[in-house]
Write a protein that holds these residues in place. Sequence first.
Motif, PDB file in Angstrom:
ATOM      1  N   HIS A 103       2.267  -4.176  24.141  1.00 62.13           N
ATOM      2  CA  HIS A 103       3.365  -4.616  23.421  1.00 62.13           C
ATOM      3  C   HIS A 103       3.463  -6.280  23.294  1.00 62.13           C
ATOM      4  O   HIS A 103       4.316  -6.792  23.627  1.00 62.13           O
ATOM      5  CB  HIS A 103       4.563  -4.101  24.183  1.00 62.13           C
ATOM      6  CG  HIS A 103       6.032  -4.106  23.348  1.00 62.13           C
ATOM      7  ND1 HIS A 103       5.792  -4.097  21.711  1.00 62.13           N
ATOM      8  CD2 HIS A 103       7.147  -3.865  23.504  1.00 62.13           C
ATOM      9  CE1 HIS A 103       7.015  -4.050  21.215  1.00 62.13           C
ATOM     10  NE2 HIS A 103       7.892  -3.938  22.259  1.00 62.13           N
ATOM     11  N   ALA A 162       6.991   2.098  24.436  1.00 62.42           N
ATOM     12  CA  ALA A 162       6.144   0.814  25.026  1.00 62.42           C
ATOM     13  C   ALA A 162       6.679   0.776  26.446  1.00 62.42           C
ATOM     14  O   ALA A 162       7.580   0.389  26.920  1.00 62.42           O
ATOM     15  CB  ALA A 162       6.720  -0.322  24.271  1.00 62.42           C
ATOM     16  N   SER A 165       8.456  -6.822  25.056  1.00 61.80           N
ATOM     17  CA  SER A 165       7.307  -7.419  24.348  1.00 61.80           C
ATOM     18  C   SER A 165       7.030  -8.870  24.969  1.00 61.80           C
ATOM     19  O   SER A 165       7.938  -9.375  25.509  1.00 61.80           O
ATOM     20  CB  SER A 165       7.392  -7.641  22.923  1.00 61.80           C
ATOM     21  OG  SER A 165       6.344  -8.331  22.253  1.00 61.80           O
TER      22      SER A 165
END
Length: 395
Positions: free
Chosen positions: A8, A85, A90
């Motif tokens: 991610h 994810a 992220s």
Amino acid sequence: PCILVSNHPGTLMDPLNVAVLMKRRVNFLANAGLFATPFSNWFFSTFYCIKVERPKDTGGKPLQNEEAFKMAADYLTGGGCLYMAPEGGSHSGRQLNKLKTGPARIALNTEAANDFSLGLVILPVGLNYSDPGKFRSKLLTVMGEPIAVADFKADWQQDRVEAVRKLTDVLRERMEATLIDTADEEEDRLLAKAETILQHDSPLSGAPLIARSQKLVTKIQDWRADQKAFYRSFRETANTYFQKLTTVGTSDLAVKGGVRTPYLLMVLVFPVFVLGFLIHFLPAYFTKKMCDRLSSDPSWVPTFKILGGLIIYPLTLFLQFWIFKKSIAFFWETAAWWKWVYLALIIPTGLAAEWFLEKYNLFVSNRQYRIFAKRHPVEAASLAEMRKDLRTAVS
């Protein structure tokens, strides 16, 4: 039914880059922070997203994910394809962070509710960006070996917690096989330097490039663990070498021998470059400014560039087109066909400008190194020797 999982590094672009390859509808398990405003709540709820809370989304309050997990299980039971994810957020860089247990828990609970006869698989996907924040950079998507969740039936019946851990460990192994997985930022930066040298000497692309980088990561990690003195020496030489390149204003390619500059072609393309620069400067400039204002987190750059480009680029081009059309009409009343010429030139002139800037930067880099080598031959020889040592080490 399938659960898609990936690394991610590119925020909202990652699930889209995975889903676009699937010839089926994909729903997404999305963090609750994306649903914070009325518009975003409507948008993500409408376009196939299931809201799931993380500790940072609730400010330390207990998580309320029972409904989200039930929706995900019902969707998978109906044969759906769900993206998750497992890193939980992220991040920039190529490190694969610790995986959350959410995918394993949802997968095992869903299969258990169907007596382990559903046929649910987890498909690991590796997103290997050359530069996730750069427009038109390269992406190699690697589909890993699927994991059949029913294979963990005996583990689940014996110890549910251990079954979740075991499935998560297998998932990490399968994901690592699809990625260039560095241990930390230091290792990532060192790998990037080694990759630059190797790529200039022996250019590769696609899967062979990823395979070479994976071997290079293993080599660097072995040095770091078992040959600490050599690792420190290599790191210091690499850092010194690239710092000197920056100081001189040149590049590794120039030290290696450079590339021929297509002078005649550049002269012919220059007028097109000027036109492309004039057309695209303001849209690109305002898109960048919007990205800078919205977030300083590099992992969000790809998302904001896409969103900004979708909104700002057309608006700015339309404004330029309107001014151009009015200007032409002021001088030539019958020149309405010029607007079609303008529209037709937008894409090719942009590509020409990009090509020209790339060749010009290479020309400047080569020229700077030639000047440096002429004025400081001993230091230039030292640079070349450092490059040779680095190249030998990573061969």
